[in-house]
Design an enzyme around this catalytic site. Structure first.
Site, PDB file in Angstrom:
ATOM      1  N   THR A  95       0.857  -1.193   0.000  1.00 40.99           N
ATOM      2  CA  THR A  95       0.000   0.000   0.000  1.00 40.99           C
ATOM      3  C   THR A  95       0.886   1.233   0.000  1.00 40.99           C
ATOM      4  O   THR A  95       1.848   1.318   0.767  1.00 40.99           O
ATOM      5  CB  THR A  95      -0.932  -0.004   1.231  1.00 40.99           C
ATOM      6  OG1 THR A  95      -1.821  -1.129   1.125  1.00 40.99           O
ATOM      7  CG2 THR A  95      -1.753   1.274   1.309  1.00 40.99           C
ATOM      8  N   ILE A 131       4.929  -1.145   2.851  1.00 39.49           N
ATOM      9  CA  ILE A 131       4.594   0.259   2.624  1.00 39.49           C
ATOM     10  C   ILE A 131       5.367   0.751   1.409  1.00 39.49           C
ATOM     11  O   ILE A 131       6.601   0.734   1.395  1.00 39.49           O
ATOM     12  CB  ILE A 131       4.926   1.115   3.867  1.00 39.49           C
ATOM     13  CG1 ILE A 131       4.068   0.676   5.056  1.00 39.49           C
ATOM     14  CG2 ILE A 131       4.720   2.596   3.561  1.00 39.49           C
ATOM     15  CD1 ILE A 131       2.575   0.888   4.892  1.00 39.49           C
ATOM     16  N   LYS A 132       4.627   1.188   0.393  1.00 42.98           N
ATOM     17  CA  LYS A 132       5.257   1.664  -0.845  1.00 42.98           C
ATOM     18  C   LYS A 132       5.597   3.146  -0.730  1.00 42.98           C
ATOM     19  O   LYS A 132       4.762   3.958  -0.333  1.00 42.98           O
ATOM     20  CB  LYS A 132       4.320   1.462  -2.040  1.00 42.98           C
ATOM     21  CG  LYS A 132       4.342   0.061  -2.596  1.00 42.98           C
ATOM     22  CD  LYS A 132       3.398  -0.075  -3.770  1.00 42.98           C
ATOM     23  CE  LYS A 132       4.049   0.318  -5.064  1.00 42.98           C
ATOM     24  NZ  LYS A 132       3.158   0.048  -6.222  1.00 42.98           N
ATOM     25  N   ILE A 133       6.825   3.459  -1.089  1.00 41.11           N
ATOM     26  CA  ILE A 133       7.340   4.827  -0.992  1.00 41.11           C
ATOM     27  C   ILE A 133       8.127   5.129  -2.259  1.00 41.11           C
ATOM     28  O   ILE A 133       8.889   4.281  -2.739  1.00 41.11           O
ATOM     29  CB  ILE A 133       8.259   4.964   0.246  1.00 41.11           C
ATOM     30  CG1 ILE A 133       7.490   4.654   1.542  1.00 41.11           C
ATOM     31  CG2 ILE A 133       8.886   6.356   0.316  1.00 41.11           C
ATOM     32  CD1 ILE A 133       8.383   4.529   2.767  1.00 41.11           C
TER      33      ILE A 133
END
Length: 319
Positions: A95, A131-133
């Site tokens: 996400t 966690i997509k960054i």
């Protein structure tokens, strides 16, 4: 007879690049990835209508401030869709943090922790979340801090070797180097109509990153992303993971035969050198016109789709 999707599953972890649960059930990937563009698309699917309504109702209970309600509804919806997807896969759901925070380390950390908390409130352990960054300097620093807190990250919009090196040195869990978008840039810049799969600039980039990681003993997972054709996927068979759209998963499933392993994990033979400094990273990016342009464009596009999603939520919040 075997098909190429089944063959690929034997040598590479297959990840679905979609928010469409029906597609995920059909192709049975191990993991799934989402981003603001995919969430916007998913939000338009009838099976998610109730999730939008629930997110809006929940946000109204959290605050009386309109902007806070919008933020809460957006976060809640991303997690709700992620939870739905997580029920159909054995592995992890990625996400994404709001792309508008791509140049703010502290805000990225705060948003990531918020998303993880919402997942845990929904009964999804953080061990099942990535966690997509965006792979900006600030994003990579945020990821390093989050990894130390036990929150594992997927660094996306990665187009350059410098980005990959900085991610490995930061101890990031996983990177998503883009293939197709690199190809797009080179086709436009050079006027070349097509490339053989092994000469495709995106394939060459991911191959170089993969080999560098394995040679130097980095544990960061390499997950090739953003494919334009199955030739690119075939040329990267053996990569740690590949995240693939439903259309290309279908194409692979309809292609008979076995795939040849192209990328092999050889034992580490080299010692990592000095860490990239911020100035070295920024200079390397400045010297790479493709990576600079595609990173900026990717952030802009994700931000624009986030704003479109918020427009839908704003309308419902004011109803």
């Amino acid at each position: 007879m075997s098909n190429q999707l089944a063959s690929l599953r034997d040598i590479t972890t297959v990840v679905a690049d979609t928010g469409d649960i029906d597609a995920i059930k059909k192709y049975q990937p191990v993991d799934a990835t989402t981003n603001p563009s995919l969430l916007l698309k998913a939000a338009g699917l009838p099976q998610y209508a109730s999730l939008i309504d629930d997110a809006v109702a929940w946000a109204k209970l959290q605050s009386n401030d309109a902007e806070q309600q919008l933020t809460d509804a957006s976060d809640k919806l991303a997690v709700a869709i992620g939870k739905e997807i997580s029920g159909t896969i054995p592995g992890r759901i990625s996400t994404e943090v709001d792309a508008r925070l791509s140049f703010d380390t502290a805000a990225t950390i705060e948003k990531a922790e918020r998303l993880v908390q919402l997942y845990e409130d929904a009964g999804i352990d953080k061990s099942r979340i990535l966690i997509k960054i965006a792979s900006t300097w600030e994003g990579i620093q945020a990821a390093e801090a989050l990894e130390k807190k036990g929150i594992q990250c997927n660094l996306t919009l990665l187009f350059s070797f410098a980005q990959a090196q900085a991610c490995a040195e930061a101890g990031v869990y996983l990177i998503s180097p883009f293939v197709g978008r690199i190809l797009d840039w080179y086709k436009k810049a050079t006027g070349t109509e097509s490339y053989a799969p092994d000469e495709d600039p995106g394939v060459v980039s991911v191959t170089k990153i993969y080999n560098y990681y394995k040679e130097h003993g980095y544990k960061t997972v390499v997950m090739g992303a953003s494919f334009r054709n199955i030739g690119e996927i075939q040329a990267l068979a053996g990569c740690d993971r590949l995240t693939i759209s439903p259309a290309l998963l279908e194409e692979l499933a309809n292609e008979p035969g076995d795939l040849e392993v192209k990328l092999k994990d050889n034992d580490a033979t080299k010692t990592p050198g000095e860490r990239l400094t911020e100035s070295e990273f920024r200079w390397a990016m400045n010297e790479d016109a493709m990576a600079t342009e595609k990173l900026s464009e990717g952030i802009r596009n994700f931000a624009a789709d986030q704003e479109k999603l918020e427009a839908t939520l704003r309308e419902k919040l004011s109803a």
